[in-house]
Design an enzyme around this catalytic site. Structure first.
Site, PDB file in Angstrom:
ATOM      1  N   GLU A  28       0.835  -1.202   0.000  1.00 18.92           N
ATOM      2  CA  GLU A  28       0.000   0.000   0.000  1.00 18.92           C
ATOM      3  C   GLU A  28       0.869   1.251   0.000  1.00 18.92           C
ATOM      4  O   GLU A  28       1.953   1.258   0.567  1.00 18.92           O
ATOM      5  CB  GLU A  28      -0.825   0.057   1.293  1.00 18.92           C
ATOM      6  CG  GLU A  28      -1.933  -0.943   1.378  1.00 18.92           C
ATOM      7  CD  GLU A  28      -2.716  -0.781   2.679  1.00 18.92           C
ATOM      8  OE1 GLU A  28      -3.603  -1.591   2.898  1.00 18.92           O
ATOM      9  OE2 GLU A  28      -2.414   0.136   3.476  1.00 18.92           O
ATOM     10  N   CYS A  44      -3.454   1.405   8.335  1.00 21.06           N
ATOM     11  CA  CYS A  44      -2.338   0.829   7.588  1.00 21.06           C
ATOM     12  C   CYS A  44      -2.552  -0.672   7.386  1.00 21.06           C
ATOM     13  O   CYS A  44      -2.830  -1.394   8.328  1.00 21.06           O
ATOM     14  CB  CYS A  44      -1.055   1.076   8.380  1.00 21.06           C
ATOM     15  SG  CYS A  44       0.368   0.162   7.802  1.00 21.06           S
TER      16      CYS A  44
HETATM   17  S1  SF4 Z   1       2.487  -0.331  13.098  1.00 20.75           S
HETATM   18 FE1  SF4 Z   1       3.912  -1.946  13.758  1.00 20.75          FE
HETATM   19  S2  SF4 Z   1       3.235  -3.826  12.695  1.00 20.75           S
HETATM   20 FE2  SF4 Z   1       2.276  -2.058  11.666  1.00 20.75          FE
HETATM   21  S3  SF4 Z   1       3.624  -1.582   9.972  1.00 20.75           S
HETATM   22 FE3  SF4 Z   1       4.231  -0.241  11.674  1.00 20.75          FE
HETATM   23  S4  SF4 Z   1       5.831  -1.379  12.775  1.00 20.75           S
HETATM   24 FE4  SF4 Z   1       4.791  -2.843  11.420  1.00 20.75          FE
END
Ligand code: SF4
Length: 348
Positions: free
Chosen positions: A93, A338
């Site tokens: 993404e 995300c």
């Molecule tokens: S929030 Fe944590 S698990 Fe998600 S992409 Fe970022 S580092 Fe990786």
């Protein structure tokens, strides 16, 4: 496949010379690749080049863009989230976040992520692999192409932990700065924090790029070690106080400010006691705290903190002399979290 994206002007001049062409042909390729107005990043489209030179490059396997479009979601506020496919059929993404004056590209550095943060959709599926710098840069081309604007700011806040792909990260920062002509000061590297890697980031940046002027954003999300370990399992290897110490060193070494990202999770980290504890942790540190609204994802029990708690938390930090802002969630109406677009595509 040899990807030309991320090549410097000297590298492209040498490429042209190796093909028996004048060096200026290399500069023509360079100007073409990094001009956002050129939509289809296909060597055949570089019409200023002689046809036979283009053909030779194509036959020899040179490419500019190697990702392909998979899906897009446009939110009401103009935020565009793209799902792109890699040549090995993985999905990543990236997000374009427009304002009147800026277009910020939020880029991924890995396919998936090994950090397993409990609030994150990307972390649920583990790490597949790290991205090459050309794949990181390709995301900028897609955002510019879809949004018909030049990207002005970069945040490495997409899928993956950038500090676990530090060499390709720094290669891409070199190109973003020198080839895409985006100042390092408009680049933010966001990390959940990996032991020893904050020091390594500034050291390697000085070594490889001659400077370290990007902003470091730490996904702190907790006011103490216990809460941090609960929501970020990898945190058990890196005490929160040591993170702050390493950040202080980063500021001393680079002269840049550090920002701390703090996802407000209802009943987990959003009380006034948490705000006081965070203030004590950051006391005397010239830094900035970004409070963030949480975008809920399926299969996760965390809930967004109330606006009232958020405002009280913000005031408490402010009254303790901490520079604090509240980052409103963008793209809330469309798979905003995300990894969510990728997760939904896989579940279809
Ligand atoms: S929030 Fe944590 S698990 Fe998600 S992409 Fe970022 S580092 Fe990786």
């Amino acid at each position: 496949m040899k990807n030309l994206l991320g090549s410097s002007v000297e590298e492209l001049e040498n490429l042209a010379l190796n093909y028996g062409q004048a060096a200026f042909r290399g500069r023509q390729i360079y100007n073409w690749i990094y001009n956002y107005r050129n939509k289809k990043k296909n060597i055949e489209q570089i019409e200023v080049l002689p046809l036979d030179f283009r053909k030779k490059l194509r036959v020899d396997g040179f490419k500019v863009s190697e990702l392909s479009f998979q899906e897009k979601n446009l939110a009401n506020d103009g935020t565009l989230k793209l799902l792109l496919s890699t040549v090995d059929e993985e999905s990543i993404e990236c997000v374009g976040i427009p304002t009147e004056k800026r277009l910020t590209a939020c880029l991924s550095t890995q396919v998936g992520c090994p950090m397993d943060c409990k609030f994150c959709a990307t972390g649920k599926e583990g790490l597949k692999r790290s991205l090459k710098s050309s794949e990181i840069l390709d995301q900028i081309l897609f955002i510019e192409n879809e949004m018909n604007r030049k990207v002005t700011n970069i945040v490495f806040m997409g899928m993956g932990e950038p500090l676990l792909n530090i060499d390709e990260l720094l290669l891409s920062i070199r190109s973003i700065n020198e080839d895409f002509q985006i100042s390092q000061r408009k680049i933010t590297v966001s990390t959940v924090a990996v032991p020893k890697m904050i020091n390594k980031l500034s050291e390697k940046s000085f070594q490889l790029l001659g400077k370290c002027q990007f902003t470091l954003a730490i996904s702190l999300h907790a006011s103490n070690q216990k809460i941090r370990e609960m929501i970020i399992p990898s945190a058990k290897n890196y005490d929160i106080k040591n993170i702050i110490e390493d950040c202080r060193k980063f500021v001393r070494d680079t002269g840049r400010r550090v920002s701390f990202e703090y996802l407000m999770l209802s009943g987990v980290n959003d009380t006034l006691d948490n705000a006081s504890e965070l203030s004590n942790l950051l006391r005397g540190f010239q830094c900035h705290v970004n409070l963030i609204q949480y975008n809920s994802i399926d299969e996760v029990e965390f809930k967004r903190a109330s606006l009232k708690n958020l405002e009280l938390f913000q005031s408490r930090l402010f009254n303790h002399g901490i520079a604090v802002s509240f980052r409103k969630s963008r793209g809330l109406d469309k798979n905003a979290a995300c990894g969510q677009l990728r997760q939904n595509a896989r579940n279809k």
